[in-house]
Design a protein around this motif. Structure first.
Motif, mmCIF file in Angstrom:
data_model
loop_
_atom_site.group_PDB
_atom_site.id
_atom_site.type_symbol
_atom_site.label_atom_id
_atom_site.label_comp_id
_atom_site.label_asym_id
_atom_site.label_seq_id
_atom_site.Cartn_x
_atom_site.Cartn_y
_atom_site.Cartn_z
ATOM 1 N N ALA A 116 -9.027 8.224 0.410
ATOM 2 C CA ALA A 116 -9.337 8.561 1.796
ATOM 3 C C ALA A 116 -8.559 9.808 2.184
ATOM 4 O O ALA A 116 -7.444 10.030 1.694
ATOM 5 C CB ALA A 116 -8.968 7.419 2.741
ATOM 6 N N ASP A 117 -9.154 10.616 3.043
ATOM 7 C CA ASP A 117 -8.424 11.697 3.697
ATOM 8 C C ASP A 117 -7.685 11.064 4.874
ATOM 9 O O ASP A 117 -8.318 10.569 5.815
ATOM 10 C CB ASP A 117 -9.402 12.772 4.182
ATOM 11 N N LEU A 125 0.859 -1.186 0.000
ATOM 12 C CA LEU A 125 0.000 0.000 0.000
ATOM 13 C C LEU A 125 0.893 1.232 0.000
ATOM 14 O O LEU A 125 1.757 1.365 0.863
ATOM 15 C CB LEU A 125 -0.912 0.009 1.231
ATOM 16 N N ILE A 126 0.677 2.111 -0.971
ATOM 17 C CA ILE A 126 1.434 3.359 -1.043
ATOM 18 C C ILE A 126 0.461 4.515 -0.901
ATOM 19 O O ILE A 126 -0.462 4.664 -1.717
ATOM 20 C CB ILE A 126 2.198 3.499 -2.377
ATOM 21 N N THR A 127 0.645 5.347 0.104
ATOM 22 C CA THR A 127 -0.220 6.519 0.260
ATOM 23 C C THR A 127 0.318 7.659 -0.605
ATOM 24 O O THR A 127 1.519 7.766 -0.850
ATOM 25 C CB THR A 127 -0.317 6.975 1.729
ATOM 26 N N GLY A 128 -0.593 8.493 -1.069
ATOM 27 C CA GLY A 128 -0.192 9.606 -1.929
ATOM 28 C C GLY A 128 0.494 9.131 -3.191
ATOM 29 O O GLY A 128 1.527 9.672 -3.595
ATOM 30 N N LEU A 177 -6.133 11.155 -2.657
ATOM 31 C CA LEU A 177 -7.191 11.919 -2.013
ATOM 32 C C LEU A 177 -8.177 12.437 -3.053
ATOM 33 O O LEU A 177 -9.320 12.003 -3.108
ATOM 34 C CB LEU A 177 -6.601 13.079 -1.200
ATOM 35 N N ASN A 178 -7.745 13.356 -3.914
ATOM 36 C CA ASN A 178 -8.658 13.953 -4.897
ATOM 37 C C ASN A 178 -8.282 13.675 -6.341
ATOM 38 O O ASN A 178 -9.112 13.826 -7.237
ATOM 39 C CB ASN A 178 -8.708 15.485 -4.698
ATOM 40 N N ALA A 179 -7.041 13.291 -6.583
ATOM 41 C CA ALA A 179 -6.537 13.165 -7.965
ATOM 42 C C ALA A 179 -6.973 11.832 -8.585
ATOM 43 O O ALA A 179 -6.145 10.944 -8.846
ATOM 44 C CB ALA A 179 -5.018 13.316 -7.983
ATOM 45 N N HIS A 180 -8.254 11.716 -8.845
ATOM 46 C CA HIS A 180 -8.830 10.450 -9.310
ATOM 47 C C HIS A 180 -8.221 9.999 -10.634
ATOM 48 O O HIS A 180 -7.784 8.851 -10.782
ATOM 49 C CB HIS A 180 -10.347 10.604 -9.445
#
Length: 249
Positions: free
Chosen positions: A64-65, A11-14, A39-42
């Motif tokens: 997710a935030d 799992l890599i966040t951001g 977060l927002n960059a779908h």
């Protein structure tokens, strides 16, 4: 643990851009199952997912935030449903802030601290029980050279990344008996959009201070993250490793 790469999940966040995107593709290139958080960059996240899927592995995107335990819990449930609980967690999501301390607002301070520190804490706390149960795991936190040396006009960012380093060292000792390693990668300047605030002259001046004379590429940081995540890197824990071109020694 002797899981095949095709059954190992990271799992890599951001992970919709920059270092996170490079890390995702590096793991996908060896057949690992990759979870791309954003977060927002779908659309950007979907583009990274397509690049990862081109290597033939299983890919999942999640949003997710990281400041919200409730949203992270929903992300956790989605990953469970897909059978993609992480053996490797790369806490990469972060934001910077440039400015004099006298000009920083409480809102600025809270935003940088919450994303860089609170998000890492919540995400780690949520996913480390799986690693503890299986007696194996890798937690890799993306820090910064500024978390080691400090930087003028980047007090809040340096403070947050210094906290990431302290978190890393402490948690490494806590989780070592469970077979889980915890390390941080603290890059120097990397060629990403985070440094778009620098004009050409400022970038050249900065490069002149770096012995190698250039900024790092995201792929170079991803290669180090990948190495630390390997099973054979199991004796490396509690370390803050700084690929910075010789800038800080």
């Amino acid at each position: 643990m002797n899981k095949p790469l095709s059954e190992t999940t990271v799992l890599i966040t951001g992970a919709s851009r920059g270092i996170g995107a490079a890390v995702a593709e590096r793991f996908a290139s060896v057949g690992m199952r990759v979870v791309i958080h954003y977060l927002n960059a779908h659309e950007a996240a979907n583009e990274v997912a397509r690049a990862c899927m081109a290597h033939g592995g299983q890919v999942l995107t999640v949003t997710a935030d990281l400041r919200s335990r409730e949203q992270l819990q929903r992300m956790h449930e989605k990953m469970q449903q897909h059978g993609m609980m992480p053996d490797i967690l790369v806490n990469n999501a972060g934001v910077s802030h440039f400015g004099l301390l006298s000009d920083i607002t409480e809102e600025d301070w809270d935003r940088v601290m919450d994303i860089n520190l609170k998000g890492m804490f919540l995400c780690t706390q949520l996913f480390m029980p799986h690693m503890i149960r299986q007696k194996y795991g890798r937690i890799i936190n993306v820090s910064s050279v500024w978390g080691i040396s400090g930087a003028s006009c980047e007090v809040v960012y340096s403070t947050a990344k210094g906290g990431v380093n302290a978190f890393t060292k402490s948690l490494a000792k806590e989780l070592a008996p469970s077979g889980v390693t915890v390390n941080a990668v603290a890059p120097g300047v990397v060629e990403t959009t985070m440094n778009d605030r620098l004009d050409a002259d400022e970038q050249q001046a900065l490069k002149s201070e770096i012995p190698l004379g250039r900024f790092a590429q995201p792929d170079e940081i991803a290669s180090l993250v990948y190495f630390i995540a390997l099973p054979e890197s199991g004796y490396i824990t509690g370390q803050i490793i700084s690929p910075n071109g010789g800038w800080l020694t």
